[in-house]
Motif scaffolding. Structure first.
Motif, mmCIF file in Angstrom:
data_model
loop_
_atom_site.group_PDB
_atom_site.id
_atom_site.type_symbol
_atom_site.label_atom_id
_atom_site.label_comp_id
_atom_site.label_asym_id
_atom_site.label_seq_id
_atom_site.Cartn_x
_atom_site.Cartn_y
_atom_site.Cartn_z
ATOM 1 N N ARG A 13 0.827 -1.218 0.000
ATOM 2 C CA ARG A 13 0.000 0.000 0.000
ATOM 3 C C ARG A 13 0.852 1.254 0.000
ATOM 4 N N VAL A 14 1.917 1.261 0.791
ATOM 5 C CA VAL A 14 2.786 2.441 0.853
ATOM 6 C C VAL A 14 3.464 2.672 -0.496
ATOM 7 N N LEU A 16 2.517 1.625 -3.527
ATOM 8 C CA LEU A 16 1.508 2.067 -4.494
ATOM 9 C C LEU A 16 1.076 3.499 -4.211
ATOM 10 N N GLY A 17 0.906 3.823 -2.942
ATOM 11 C CA GLY A 17 0.507 5.175 -2.566
ATOM 12 C C GLY A 17 1.520 6.211 -3.017
ATOM 13 N N ILE A 18 2.795 5.933 -2.808
ATOM 14 C CA ILE A 18 3.854 6.861 -3.238
ATOM 15 C C ILE A 18 3.810 7.047 -4.746
ATOM 16 N N ILE A 19 3.655 5.962 -5.486
ATOM 17 C CA ILE A 19 3.598 6.045 -6.954
ATOM 18 C C ILE A 19 2.421 6.915 -7.388
ATOM 19 N N PHE A 20 1.248 6.679 -6.817
ATOM 20 C CA PHE A 20 0.077 7.445 -7.241
ATOM 21 C C PHE A 20 0.155 8.904 -6.798
ATOM 22 N N ILE A 21 0.681 9.157 -5.609
ATOM 23 C CA ILE A 21 0.868 10.551 -5.186
ATOM 24 C C ILE A 21 1.800 11.269 -6.158
ATOM 25 N N ALA A 22 2.887 10.622 -6.536
ATOM 26 C CA ALA A 22 3.838 11.243 -7.473
ATOM 27 C C ALA A 22 3.179 11.567 -8.807
ATOM 28 N N ILE A 67 -1.802 4.780 1.625
ATOM 29 C CA ILE A 67 -0.762 4.769 2.655
ATOM 30 C C ILE A 67 -1.377 4.668 4.044
ATOM 31 N N LEU A 68 -2.436 5.422 4.279
ATOM 32 C CA LEU A 68 -3.099 5.398 5.589
ATOM 33 C C LEU A 68 -3.917 4.118 5.795
ATOM 34 N N GLY A 69 -4.213 3.426 4.705
ATOM 35 C CA GLY A 69 -5.023 2.210 4.807
ATOM 36 C C GLY A 69 -6.483 2.494 5.055
ATOM 37 N N VAL A 70 -6.983 3.584 4.478
ATOM 38 C CA VAL A 70 -8.369 4.002 4.682
ATOM 39 C C VAL A 70 -9.150 3.863 3.379
ATOM 40 N N LEU A 71 -10.295 3.215 3.439
ATOM 41 C CA LEU A 71 -11.172 2.992 2.278
ATOM 42 C C LEU A 71 -10.439 2.282 1.139
ATOM 43 N N VAL A 72 -9.576 1.368 1.473
ATOM 44 C CA VAL A 72 -8.701 0.721 0.493
ATOM 45 C C VAL A 72 -9.467 0.017 -0.629
ATOM 46 N N PRO A 73 -10.529 -0.736 -0.366
ATOM 47 C CA PRO A 73 -11.241 -1.365 -1.494
ATOM 48 C C PRO A 73 -11.820 -0.335 -2.469
ATOM 49 N N LEU A 74 -12.443 0.709 -1.950
ATOM 50 C CA LEU A 74 -13.017 1.751 -2.800
ATOM 51 C C LEU A 74 -11.934 2.505 -3.559
#
Length: 137
Positions: A13-14, A16-22, A67-74
């Motif tokens: 998740r972290v 993937l999160g970094i990639i999408f934030i970038a 990254i926060l692990g919130v609403l991950v499926p959505l």
């Protein structure tokens, strides 16, 4: 979910999160919404301004939420839709390989999103606490 699966989900998740934030930041700060809109228009994306806002904000906010692990499926579903659009309008006609502009990279992101979206956050994520999932793993 055991400790190693909890940790693996967190790391995925972290990353993937970094990639999408970038990528969202690139659309927001570097290209600006106007540049992203122009690019989307040039490749034939319908409603390019709305699509530019969607892609920018789903990538920025979605990356943070992963990254926060919130609403991950959505969030995973929304980002998969974003990547399907990228494949359909930008990458599909360029073949498979990322080095040629092909669909390899967004497909890999979709695979990662499917994995984290279906696996859940485990104990290391906001969804675990927000949904009351306090069962032993």
């Amino acid at each position: 979910m055991g400790i190693s699966r909890n940790f693996a989900s967190f790391v995925a998740r972290v990353l993937l999160g970094i990639i999408f934030i970038a990528h969202g930041w690139q659309k927001f700060h570097t290209m600006k919404i106007s540049g992203t809109t122009s690019f989307f228009d040039s490749v034939g994306i319908p409603f390019p301004k709305a699509a530019a806002y969607y892609a920018t904000w789903v990538e920025l906010a979605g990356g943070v939420l992963l990254i926060l692990g919130v609403l991950v499926p959505l969030v995973s579903i929304l980002l998969i839709a974003d990547m399907i659009g990228a494949i359909a309008y930008v990458h599909a006609d360029k073949g498979f390989w990322n080095s040629d502009g092909g669909w390899e990279w967004p497909a890999a992101l979709i695979a990662g999103l499917l994995a984290v979206g279906l696996a859940g956050t485990g104990r290391i994520g906001g969804d675990h606490y927000l949904t009351g999932r306090f069962r032993r793993s």
